[in-house]
Scaffold this motif. Structure first.
Motif, short mmCIF file in Angstrom:
data_model
loop_
_atom_site.label_atom_id
_atom_site.label_comp_id
_atom_site.label_asym_id
_atom_site.label_seq_id
_atom_site.Cartn_x
_atom_site.Cartn_y
_atom_site.Cartn_z
N HIS A 18 -43.89 37.74 -21.44
CA HIS A 18 -43.63 38.79 -22.43
C HIS A 18 -43.28 38.22 -23.80
N LYS A 19 -43.79 37.04 -24.11
CA LYS A 19 -43.48 36.35 -25.38
C LYS A 19 -43.85 37.23 -26.57
N GLY A 20 -42.91 37.33 -27.54
CA GLY A 20 -43.15 38.09 -28.76
C GLY A 20 -42.69 39.53 -28.70
N GLU A 21 -42.26 40.00 -27.54
CA GLU A 21 -41.81 41.38 -27.41
C GLU A 21 -40.33 41.50 -27.75
N TYR A 22 -39.96 42.68 -28.25
CA TYR A 22 -38.59 42.97 -28.63
C TYR A 22 -38.00 43.97 -27.64
N GLY A 23 -36.67 43.92 -27.47
CA GLY A 23 -36.03 44.86 -26.57
C GLY A 23 -34.53 44.87 -26.76
N LYS A 24 -33.87 45.70 -25.95
CA LYS A 24 -32.42 45.84 -25.99
C LYS A 24 -31.87 45.43 -24.64
N VAL A 25 -30.76 44.69 -24.65
CA VAL A 25 -30.16 44.19 -23.42
C VAL A 25 -29.55 45.35 -22.65
N PHE A 26 -29.96 45.48 -21.38
CA PHE A 26 -29.44 46.54 -20.51
C PHE A 26 -28.21 46.05 -19.76
N SER A 27 -28.25 44.81 -19.25
CA SER A 27 -27.09 44.22 -18.58
C SER A 27 -27.21 42.70 -18.58
N VAL A 28 -26.08 42.03 -18.37
CA VAL A 28 -26.01 40.57 -18.34
C VAL A 28 -25.53 40.14 -16.97
N LEU A 29 -26.26 39.21 -16.34
CA LEU A 29 -25.88 38.63 -15.06
C LEU A 29 -25.31 37.24 -15.33
N LYS A 30 -24.00 37.14 -15.46
CA LYS A 30 -23.37 35.89 -15.87
C LYS A 30 -23.50 34.79 -14.83
N ASN A 31 -23.48 35.13 -13.54
CA ASN A 31 -23.56 34.11 -12.50
C ASN A 31 -24.88 33.35 -12.54
N ASN A 32 -25.98 34.05 -12.81
CA ASN A 32 -27.30 33.43 -12.83
C ASN A 32 -27.78 33.08 -14.23
N LYS A 33 -26.98 33.40 -15.27
CA LYS A 33 -27.34 33.20 -16.67
C LYS A 33 -28.64 33.91 -17.01
N GLN A 34 -28.73 35.17 -16.59
CA GLN A 34 -29.91 35.98 -16.83
C GLN A 34 -29.52 37.31 -17.45
N VAL A 35 -30.49 37.95 -18.10
CA VAL A 35 -30.27 39.26 -18.70
C VAL A 35 -31.38 40.21 -18.27
N ILE A 36 -31.06 41.50 -18.18
CA ILE A 36 -32.05 42.52 -17.91
C ILE A 36 -32.29 43.27 -19.21
N ILE A 37 -33.55 43.40 -19.59
CA ILE A 37 -33.93 44.02 -20.86
C ILE A 37 -34.66 45.33 -20.57
N GLU A 38 -34.33 46.37 -21.34
CA GLU A 38 -34.93 47.68 -21.12
C GLU A 38 -36.44 47.64 -21.33
N ASN A 39 -37.19 48.16 -20.36
CA ASN A 39 -38.65 48.30 -20.40
C ASN A 39 -39.41 46.99 -20.56
N ILE A 40 -38.81 45.88 -20.16
CA ILE A 40 -39.48 44.58 -20.18
C ILE A 40 -39.39 43.98 -18.77
N ASN A 41 -40.44 43.26 -18.36
CA ASN A 41 -40.49 42.58 -17.06
C ASN A 41 -40.32 43.58 -15.91
N ILE A 42 -41.11 44.65 -15.94
CA ILE A 42 -41.03 45.69 -14.92
C ILE A 42 -41.92 45.30 -13.74
N LYS A 43 -41.36 45.33 -12.55
CA LYS A 43 -42.06 45.00 -11.31
C LYS A 43 -42.08 46.24 -10.42
N THR A 44 -43.07 46.32 -9.53
CA THR A 44 -43.14 47.43 -8.59
C THR A 44 -42.65 46.97 -7.23
N LYS A 45 -41.89 47.84 -6.58
CA LYS A 45 -41.36 47.56 -5.25
C LYS A 45 -41.76 48.70 -4.33
#
Length: 77
Positions: A18-45
């Motif tokens: 998703h290089k070059g895309e903009y978004g807003k941080v939805f939540s921060v996962l401090k243990n894994n040093k990761q962030v969830i961004i709104e409407n980015i990196n959407i997967k189907t389950k």
């Protein structure tokens, strides 16, 4: 290393699929040093039915991105 990104910050993705895309941080996962961004990196389950009467369904989930792959654009106060 401390994560300087918080919920609500505006960011830009600097590497990955998703290089070059903009978004807003939805939540921060401090243990894994990761962030969830709104409407980015959407997967189907695919969810299977739990009982015989239930139906299965497809759910779209936002997956986390490592904080080293994003750049802070604007902090929220």
């Amino acid at each position: 290393m401390k994560i300087k990104i918080k919920k609500g910050d505006d960011i830009k993705i600097i590497s990955g699929k998703h290089k070059g895309e903009y978004g807003k941080v939805f939540s921060v996962l401090k243990n894994n040093k990761q962030v969830i961004i709104e409407n980015i990196n959407i997967k189907t389950k695919h969810i299977k039915p739990k009982q015989t009467e239930d139906k299965g369904y497809i759910q779209k989930i936002e997956k986390p991105i490592h904080y080293s792959n994003i750049k802070l654009i604007k902090k929220t106060v």
